[in-house]
Design an enzyme around this catalytic site. Structure first.
Site, short mmCIF file in Angstrom:
data_model
loop_
_atom_site.label_atom_id
_atom_site.label_comp_id
_atom_site.label_asym_id
_atom_site.label_seq_id
_atom_site.Cartn_x
_atom_site.Cartn_y
_atom_site.Cartn_z
N GLU A 1 0.86 -1.20 0.00
CA GLU A 1 0.00 0.00 0.00
C GLU A 1 0.88 1.24 0.00
O GLU A 1 1.98 1.24 0.57
CB GLU A 1 -0.90 -0.06 1.25
N ASP A 2 0.39 2.32 -0.62
CA ASP A 2 1.20 3.54 -0.66
C ASP A 2 1.28 4.21 0.71
O ASP A 2 2.35 4.50 1.22
CB ASP A 2 0.69 4.52 -1.74
N ASP B 1 -3.37 6.09 6.29
CA ASP B 1 -3.75 7.37 6.89
C ASP B 1 -4.68 7.05 8.07
O ASP B 1 -4.20 6.75 9.16
CB ASP B 1 -4.44 8.17 5.77
N LYS C 1 0.92 7.52 8.58
CA LYS C 1 0.71 8.74 9.38
C LYS C 1 0.17 8.29 10.73
O LYS C 1 -1.06 8.15 10.88
CB LYS C 1 -0.31 9.66 8.70
N PHE D 1 -0.51 16.57 4.03
CA PHE D 1 -0.86 15.96 2.75
C PHE D 1 0.36 15.96 1.83
O PHE D 1 1.07 16.95 1.71
CB PHE D 1 -2.01 16.73 2.08
N ASP E 1 -1.06 10.92 -5.34
CA ASP E 1 -1.61 12.00 -6.15
C ASP E 1 -2.35 13.06 -5.35
O ASP E 1 -2.77 12.84 -4.22
CB ASP E 1 -2.62 11.43 -7.16
N ARG F 1 1.61 12.16 -9.48
CA ARG F 1 2.14 10.82 -9.15
C ARG F 1 3.54 10.60 -9.72
O ARG F 1 4.28 9.77 -9.23
CB ARG F 1 1.23 9.73 -9.75
#
Ligand code: IMP
Length: 184
Positions: A103-104, A107, A135, A156, A163, A169
């Protein structure tokens, strides 16, 4: 002078340079190579955000493994205002297999918690999460992110696959939003 970019209407300043990302990605790949020695994991990369991370990570993995790509489709439930995110594109049989979700960014953690529930219903041997970024200040659920390249503040970010409204990206570095007056 700090490198900045404009993505759509917002300004971002470089926060994680490419060299640092590569170093952390290699470190995590080595951890996986060590922990999964003798096994053949299935990597499940969550599109779109993880495409660059997955490509870099997998090239450092020396285990015999498969990689598959899944997407989360968002839709509104019929009788609820809450957003339901369905896992689509899982065409690899994960029954009895060790799975590593790539996963990127984690959050709130809600996406990964839902993903784990969905995958566990297919009886994999195990499921671990491998996230580029976490995070910790935003987590809303208890989630074991076994592999994590870096922890970051609540700001952010864009770049390296992540993105802002579809854009940003395609950068080697990661950039953090520069707050406008009064914005955070
Ligand atoms: P969560 O369900 O709140 O953990 O959200 C995870 C998803 O939100 C990630 O897969 C990203 O697509 C997106 N996301 C969360 N934070 C950021 C960010 O700072 N930049 C870009 N996308 C983000």
């Amino acid at each position: 002078m700090t490198k900045t970019i404009k993505v759509k209407d917002k300004e971002f300043a470089v926060s994680i340079p490419a060299e640092q990302l590569q170093k952390e990605v290699c470190r995590v790949a080595q951890e996986i190579n060590r922990d999964y020695a003798g096994r053949q994991p299935v990597f499940l990369a969550v599109l779109n955000g993880s495409f660059i991370f997955a490509a870099d990570l997998l090239r450092e993995i020396t285990l015999p493994c498969e990689i598959s790509f899944v997407k989360l489709a968002s839709y509104q439930g019929v009788n609820t205002t809450g957003e339901i995110r369905e896992v689509i594109g899982l065409n690899t049989d994960i029954t009895g297999r060790p799975v590593i979700v790539v996963e990127d960014i984690v959050d709130t953690g809600l996406t990964m918690a839902h993903m784990l529930d969905t995958l566990k219903s297919q009886n994999p041997a195990s499921v671990d999460i491998c996230a580029l970024l976490l995070k910790p200040g935003k987590l809303q659920v208890s989630l074991d992110v076994r592999y994590c390249c870096m922890q970051i503040p609540n700001d952010f970010i864009v770049g390296y696959g992540l993105d802002y409204d579809g854009f940003g990206r395609n950068t080697k570095d990661i950039y953090t939003l520069i707050p406008e007056n009064g914005e955070k």
